[in-house]
Motif scaffolding. Structure first.
Motif, PDB file in Angstrom:
ATOM      1  N   GLY A  12      -3.448  -5.203   6.686  1.00 17.14           N
ATOM      2  CA  GLY A  12      -3.402  -6.205   5.631  1.00 17.14           C
ATOM      3  C   GLY A  12      -4.797  -6.518   5.165  1.00 17.14           C
ATOM      4  O   GLY A  12      -5.724  -5.732   5.367  1.00 17.14           O
ATOM      5  N   MET A  13      -4.962  -7.646   4.555  1.00 18.70           N
ATOM      6  CA  MET A  13      -6.249  -8.043   4.012  1.00 18.70           C
ATOM      7  C   MET A  13      -6.241  -9.543   3.756  1.00 18.70           C
ATOM      8  O   MET A  13      -5.169 -10.165   3.767  1.00 18.70           O
ATOM      9  CB  MET A  13      -6.555  -7.259   2.721  1.00 18.70           C
ATOM     10  N   THR A  14      -7.418 -10.091   3.523  1.00 21.55           N
ATOM     11  CA  THR A  14      -7.547 -11.524   3.313  1.00 21.55           C
ATOM     12  C   THR A  14      -6.506 -12.006   2.289  1.00 21.55           C
ATOM     13  O   THR A  14      -5.879 -13.045   2.470  1.00 21.55           O
ATOM     14  CB  THR A  14      -8.981 -11.841   2.811  1.00 21.55           C
ATOM     15  N   GLU A  15      -6.307 -11.235   1.237  1.00 18.80           N
ATOM     16  CA  GLU A  15      -5.420 -11.639   0.147  1.00 18.80           C
ATOM     17  C   GLU A  15      -3.957 -11.777   0.591  1.00 18.80           C
ATOM     18  O   GLU A  15      -3.204 -12.523  -0.006  1.00 18.80           O
ATOM     19  CB  GLU A  15      -5.494 -10.622  -1.001  1.00 18.80           C
ATOM     20  N   ILE A  30      -3.250  -8.915  -9.141  1.00 20.32           N
ATOM     21  CA  ILE A  30      -1.824  -9.264  -9.019  1.00 20.32           C
ATOM     22  C   ILE A  30      -1.137  -8.907 -10.316  1.00 20.32           C
ATOM     23  O   ILE A  30      -1.400  -9.493 -11.357  1.00 20.32           O
ATOM     24  CB  ILE A  30      -1.637 -10.761  -8.714  1.00 20.32           C
ATOM     25  N   ARG A  31      -0.272  -7.917 -10.250  1.00 25.25           N
ATOM     26  CA  ARG A  31       0.443  -7.485 -11.450  1.00 25.25           C
ATOM     27  C   ARG A  31       1.932  -7.470 -11.153  1.00 25.25           C
ATOM     28  O   ARG A  31       2.360  -6.861 -10.172  1.00 25.25           O
ATOM     29  CB  ARG A  31      -0.036  -6.078 -11.856  1.00 25.25           C
ATOM     30  N   ASP A  32       2.659  -8.190 -11.991  1.00 24.54           N
ATOM     31  CA  ASP A  32       4.112  -8.236 -11.845  1.00 24.54           C
ATOM     32  C   ASP A  32       4.517  -8.684 -10.433  1.00 24.54           C
ATOM     33  O   ASP A  32       5.465  -8.173  -9.855  1.00 24.54           O
ATOM     34  CB  ASP A  32       4.690  -6.849 -12.164  1.00 24.54           C
ATOM     35  N   GLY A  33       3.741  -9.601  -9.875  1.00 28.40           N
ATOM     36  CA  GLY A  33       4.072 -10.150  -8.558  1.00 28.40           C
ATOM     37  C   GLY A  33       3.637  -9.304  -7.374  1.00 28.40           C
ATOM     38  O   GLY A  33       3.882  -9.653  -6.234  1.00 28.40           O
ATOM     39  N   TRP A  34       3.002  -8.158  -7.656  1.00 26.52           N
ATOM     40  CA  TRP A  34       2.540  -7.275  -6.574  1.00 26.52           C
ATOM     41  C   TRP A  34       1.031  -7.392  -6.434  1.00 26.52           C
ATOM     42  O   TRP A  34       0.312  -7.466  -7.433  1.00 26.52           O
ATOM     43  CB  TRP A  34       2.872  -5.810  -6.888  1.00 26.52           C
ATOM     44  N   PHE A  35       0.566  -7.324  -5.188  1.00 28.29           N
ATOM     45  CA  PHE A  35      -0.871  -7.293  -4.966  1.00 28.29           C
ATOM     46  C   PHE A  35      -1.319  -5.843  -4.850  1.00 28.29           C
ATOM     47  O   PHE A  35      -0.864  -5.103  -3.972  1.00 28.29           O
ATOM     48  CB  PHE A  35      -1.267  -8.073  -3.702  1.00 28.29           C
ATOM     49  N   ALA A  49       0.479  -0.961  -3.049  1.00 29.85           N
ATOM     50  CA  ALA A  49       0.766  -2.289  -3.613  1.00 29.85           C
ATOM     51  C   ALA A  49       1.682  -3.008  -2.622  1.00 29.85           C
ATOM     52  O   ALA A  49       2.549  -2.390  -2.011  1.00 29.85           O
ATOM     53  CB  ALA A  49       1.444  -2.146  -4.967  1.00 29.85           C
ATOM     54  N   LEU A  50       1.428  -4.306  -2.447  1.00 28.78           N
ATOM     55  CA  LEU A  50       2.181  -5.079  -1.446  1.00 28.78           C
ATOM     56  C   LEU A  50       2.743  -6.334  -2.080  1.00 28.78           C
ATOM     57  O   LEU A  50       2.163  -6.869  -3.034  1.00 28.78           O
ATOM     58  CB  LEU A  50       1.246  -5.527  -0.323  1.00 28.78           C
ATOM     59  N   ARG A  51       3.853  -6.811  -1.538  1.00 27.66           N
ATOM     60  CA  ARG A  51       4.233  -8.176  -1.856  1.00 27.66           C
ATOM     61  C   ARG A  51       4.978  -8.820  -0.692  1.00 27.66           C
ATOM     62  O   ARG A  51       5.643  -8.145   0.088  1.00 27.66           O
ATOM     63  CB  ARG A  51       5.002  -8.296  -3.162  1.00 27.66           C
ATOM     64  N   GLY A  52       4.801 -10.130  -0.606  1.00 26.12           N
ATOM     65  CA  GLY A  52       5.401 -10.872   0.496  1.00 26.12           C
ATOM     66  C   GLY A  52       4.990 -12.331   0.368  1.00 26.12           C
ATOM     67  O   GLY A  52       4.016 -12.645  -0.321  1.00 26.12           O
ATOM     68  N   PRO A  53       5.724 -13.233   1.022  1.00 25.71           N
ATOM     69  CA  PRO A  53       5.499 -14.669   0.813  1.00 25.71           C
ATOM     70  C   PRO A  53       4.089 -15.191   1.108  1.00 25.71           C
ATOM     71  O   PRO A  53       3.636 -16.090   0.410  1.00 25.71           O
ATOM     72  CB  PRO A  53       6.537 -15.321   1.737  1.00 25.71           C
ATOM     73  N   PRO A  54       3.347 -14.678   2.106  1.00 22.13           N
ATOM     74  CA  PRO A  54       2.022 -15.277   2.353  1.00 22.13           C
ATOM     75  C   PRO A  54       0.915 -14.824   1.392  1.00 22.13           C
ATOM     76  O   PRO A  54      -0.242 -15.167   1.580  1.00 22.13           O
ATOM     77  CB  PRO A  54       1.676 -14.805   3.778  1.00 22.13           C
ATOM     78  N   MET A  55       1.280 -14.059   0.368  1.00 25.66           N
ATOM     79  CA  MET A  55       0.262 -13.523  -0.559  1.00 25.66           C
ATOM     80  C   MET A  55      -0.539 -14.646  -1.216  1.00 25.66           C
ATOM     81  O   MET A  55      -0.004 -15.720  -1.485  1.00 25.66           O
ATOM     82  CB  MET A  55       1.000 -12.717  -1.617  1.00 25.66           C
ATOM     83  N   MET A  56      -1.801 -14.377  -1.481  1.00 23.17           N
ATOM     84  CA  MET A  56      -2.677 -15.398  -2.084  1.00 23.17           C
ATOM     85  C   MET A  56      -2.148 -15.867  -3.444  1.00 23.17           C
ATOM     86  O   MET A  56      -1.406 -15.153  -4.116  1.00 23.17           O
ATOM     87  CB  MET A  56      -4.081 -14.836  -2.284  1.00 23.17           C
ATOM     88  N   ASP A  57      -2.576 -17.074  -3.840  1.00 22.58           N
ATOM     89  CA  ASP A  57      -2.231 -17.568  -5.171  1.00 22.58           C
ATOM     90  C   ASP A  57      -3.095 -16.891  -6.224  1.00 22.58           C
ATOM     91  O   ASP A  57      -2.635 -16.481  -7.268  1.00 22.58           O
ATOM     92  CB  ASP A  57      -2.475 -19.082  -5.256  1.00 22.58           C
ATOM     93  N   PRO A  94      -2.842  -6.051 -16.866  1.00 22.59           N
ATOM     94  CA  PRO A  94      -2.007  -7.046 -16.193  1.00 22.59           C
ATOM     95  C   PRO A  94      -0.602  -7.138 -16.779  1.00 22.59           C
ATOM     96  O   PRO A  94       0.327  -7.589 -16.111  1.00 22.59           O
ATOM     97  CB  PRO A  94      -2.759  -8.358 -16.414  1.00 22.59           C
ATOM     98  N   ASP A  95      -0.434  -6.684 -18.032  1.00 23.34           N
ATOM     99  CA  ASP A  95       0.890  -6.773 -18.657  1.00 23.34           C
ATOM    100  C   ASP A  95       1.808  -5.634 -18.250  1.00 23.34           C
ATOM    101  O   ASP A  95       3.003  -5.664 -18.489  1.00 23.34           O
ATOM    102  CB  ASP A  95       0.758  -6.771 -20.187  1.00 23.34           C
ATOM    103  N   ASP A  96       1.213  -4.590 -17.669  1.00 20.75           N
ATOM    104  CA  ASP A  96       2.034  -3.451 -17.282  1.00 20.75           C
ATOM    105  C   ASP A  96       2.905  -3.806 -16.095  1.00 20.75           C
ATOM    106  O   ASP A  96       2.390  -4.101 -15.016  1.00 20.75           O
ATOM    107  CB  ASP A  96       1.135  -2.279 -16.840  1.00 20.75           C
TER     108      ASP A  96
END
Ligand code: ATP
Ligand code: MG
Length: 523
Positions: free
Chosen positions: A315-318, A398-403, A377-385, A358-360
C-alpha cells in the motif's frame, strides 16, 4: 455521535473495556501505562493544548522519535480537535520547513534529538506559533519552548468539550518523497477507523497481543498498522525510541512480543543480530514484512528463526496504507506476490498511457488482462480524501473514485498482485516499454555492482534510451558491464544500457529508496 469512532474515541472505547491492561510500554524511560493511565494523560494533554490556544483543525506537528510522549501527544492533539502532522525526524531543516509551511502548522512538538534541526530551521518556520519540547527533564532546554510534561501535568482532567466528527480531518501525512517532493496526504478519522478494521481483521490482532513499534511512528505503516490498530483492540505496544536490531530482539523476549512488523530489509538485520545477543523468540506468533520485496531465502531463514507464520501487505500513505495482503496460509504458493485486495478493496491494472485526464472514467476496457503489466489502481474505504493544497495532483491521482498509485504491476490468473516498478520510472524506447527493475536485477547479479539505478534519457532517435547509474567496488569497467548484460539471456537487446555512469553513491530519500527523479534532473 456516529457509531463509527474517531481516532481518540477508539482509545476511549478501548479504555472502557480494558482499563487495567497495559497500553504503552516505553522501556527507555521505564514508562508503563495502562489504558486508563494513557487515556488520562491524553485528556490532560488535550486540555493543555486547548488552553494554549490550539483550536479545532489547527495543525500540530510532531518532530519526534518514537516515545510514550509521541503516543500521548498524538491522541491528545486529536482529542483537542487538532490535525496530526508527523514529520520525519531525519529530514534537513529546509525540508522540515517546507512541510510546516505547506501544512500551515501552528505548533511544533520536538525533542533533544531534533533540537538542532529546529534551531537551524526556526527562522523559516514562520507559521509555528508555539514550540513544545519533550525532553524537559534535561538541563539547558530551549528557552523558546514550553516543556511537554509540565504542559500535560497542568492540563485539566475532565474530557474536553470538543466535537470531533469521523469525517473531520485526522492527519496530514507527507509521503516519503521517492518520486518527487513529499505530498501532504489528508486522511479523515473515518479512514483510520476503516483501516483499523481492515488490518485487525486481516492479521487477527486482539487484546492479548503485544507488538513492538520498532519502525518510526511518523510513517503511517507503523502508526496505523502498529499503534492505532493495537489501541483499537486493547493490545499492548512496546515502543523503541530508535531502531536497534539487538535491542528489538531483547525486547521481544523481555516483553513476550507476539507481533512484529518491520520492513523486509530490517528482517535481515534482525536475523544477523540473533548471532550477537541471546535470543529465544518463542513468543512471536506473526511476522509481517513490507515496503520492499523479501528475497525467498531470507523469508525461509526468518521463518526458521522467528516464527513460521509470516504475512505481507502492499500500500502507500494515500491508501492508509494497506490495500493488499498476503496471509500466512498462502505465502508458500505466492511468495513473490504482495497478495490480493483486502476486504472491501479492489485492484485494477490499467494501461499506463491512458486515463491521464481526471474526466476520463476508468472503464473495464482500460483494464488489462491477467499477466499484463500496467499501472496499479486501487480503491477501498481508507483511501485519502485529497492531497493537501494540491488540487491538480489530487485530480491526477484520484480518477473516478480510484487511486492511481504510480506503481506498475500485474495480476496473475488467481488475482494475486505482483509489483514491477514505478510507472514514472518506466522507459519508453523506440516504442517499447522498459521496466528498470528488469535491467537492475541483471546488473545486481554482477559481483562488482553494489547499487544500480536505471533511468531513461531523452533521445531524438528513440524517444528515450536506457542509462545505468552504478555504484561498484571499482573492479569493473563500462565495457565489462555491457558484455555482462549482452551475455544475459533474459535481457532483450533494446533494454541494454546505452551508457553507464559510475557514482560514489545514489540519491536516496530518508527511508533509503533511490530517488530516480534526481538522477533524471542531473542529466
Ligand atoms: P512519494 O509518493 O513521495 O514518491 P513513496 O511512494 O515512496 O514516496 P510511501 O507512501 O511511503 O511513499 O510508499 C509507498 C510506496 O512503497 C508504494 O507506492 C510502493 O512503490 C512501495 N511499496 C509499498 N509496499 C510495498 C511492498 N510490499 N513491496 C514493495 N514495494 C512496496
Ligand atoms: Mg507514492
Amino acid at each position: 455521535m456516529s457509531s463509527l469512532p474517531t481516532v481518540p474515541e477508539t482509545l476511549a472505547r478501548a479504555t472502557r473495556t480494558y482499563p487495567d491492561r497495559e497500553a504503552i510500554v516505553y522501556p527507555d524511560k521505564d514508562v508503563r501505562l495502562t489504558y486508563a493511565e494513557l487515556d488520562d494523560r491524553v485528556t490532560q494533554c488535550a486540555n493543555a493544548l486547548r488552553a494554549r490556544g490550539v483550536e479545532t483543525d489547527d495543525r500540530v506537528s510532531l518532530l519526534l522519535h518514537n516515545s510514550a510522549e509521541f503516543a500521548i501527544a498524538l491522541f491528545g492533539l486529536l482529542r483537542a480537535g487538532a490535525v496530526f502532522n508527523p514529520v520525519n525526524y531525519r529530514l534537513a531543516p529546509d525540508e522540515v520547513g517546507y512541510i510546516l509551511e505547506d501544512s500551515g502548522s501552528t505548533h511544533l512538538i520536538f525533542e533533544e534529538a531534533t533540537r538542532e534541526t529546529v534551531e537551524r530551521g526556526r527562522e523559516r518556520f514562520e507559521t509555528v506559533e508555539e514550540y513544545v519540547y519533550v525532553d524537559d527533564d534535561v538541563e539547558d532546554g530551549p528557552a523558546y519552548a514550553t516543556g511537554f510534561h509540565e504542559l500535560v501535568d497542568g492540563g485539566a482532567t475532565t474530557t474536553p468539550n470538543v466535537t470531533v466528527d469521523p469525517t473531520d480531518q485526522y492527519a496530514i501525512m507527507y509521503t516519503s518523497g521517492t518520486t518527487g517532493r513529499p505530498k501532504g496526504v489528508v486522511h479523515s478519522h473515518r479512514d483510520a477507523t476503516y483501516h483499523n478494521m481492515l488490518y485487525t481483521g486481516q492479521t487477527g490482532v486482539n487484546f492479548t497481543d503485544i507488538g513492538i513499534s520498532a519502525m518510526p511512528l511518523y510513517h503511517n505503516a507503523e502508526l496505523n498498522c502498529g499503534l492505532l490498530s493495537r489501541v483499537n483492540v486493547g493490545a499492548k505496544t512496546v515502543i523503541c525510541h530508535d531502531f536497534d536490531p539487538q535491542r528489538t530482539l531483547e525486547l521481544v523476549d523481555e516483553e513476550r512480543a507476539t507481533h512484529l512488523f518491520v520492513a523486509s530489509r530490517v528482517w535481515r538485520q534482525l536475523l544477523e543480530a540473533t548471532d550477537e545477543v541471546p535470543f529465544d523468540g518463542s513468543s512471536l506468533e506473526l511476522g509481517i514484512y513490507g515496503a520492499a520485496p523479501m528475497p525467498p531465502s531470507l523469508l525461509e531463514s526468518c521463518r526458521e528463526r522467528f516464527t513460521e507464520r509470516y504475512a505481507t501487505a502492499y500500500g502507500m500513505t494515500e491508501m492508509g496504507p494497506c490495500a493488499t495482503f498476503l496471509l500466512p496460509f498462502e505465502i508458500d504458493q505466492h511468495r513473490e506476490s504482495v497478495g490480493r485486495p483486502g476486504p472491501n478493496h479492489e485492484v485494477r491494472i490499467v494501461e499506463p498511457t491512458e486515463n491521464e485526464s481526471p474526466d476520463d472514467p476508468v472503464t473495464p476496457s482500460d483494464t488489462l488482462e491477467a499477466g499484463q503489466t500496467g499501472e496499479i489502481a486501487l480503491r477501498g474505504p481508507p483511501m485519502m480524501d485529497r492531497y493537501w493544497n494540491a488540487p491538480e495532483k489530487t485530480a491526477e491521482a484520484i480518477r473516478d473514485g480510484w487511486f492511481f498509485t504510480g506503481d506498475a504491476g500485474y495480476l496473475d490468473d488467481d488475482g494475486y498482485l505482483y509489483l514491477v516498478d514505478r510507472i514514472d520510472d518506466m522507459i519508453i524506447s523506440g516504442g517499447e516499454n522498459i521496466y528498470p527493475t528488469d535491467v537492475e536485477n541483471v546488473l545486481y547479479q554482477h559481483d562488482a555492482v553494489l547499487e544500480a539505478a536505471i533511468v531513461g534519457e531523452e533521445s531524438e532517435e528513440w524517444g528515450e534510451v536506457v542509462v545505468a547509474y552504478v555504484v561498484t567496488d571499482g573492479s569493473v569497467t563500462e565495457s565489462a558491464l555491457d558484455e555482462f548484460c549482452s551475455d544475459h539471456d533474459s535481457l532483450a537487446a533494446f533494454k541494454r544500457p546505452r551508457r553507464y555512469e559510475f557514482r560514489d553513491e545514489l540519491p536516496k530519500n530518508p527511508s533509503g529508496k533511490i530517488q530516480k527523479f534526481k538522477l533524471r534532473d542531473d542529466q
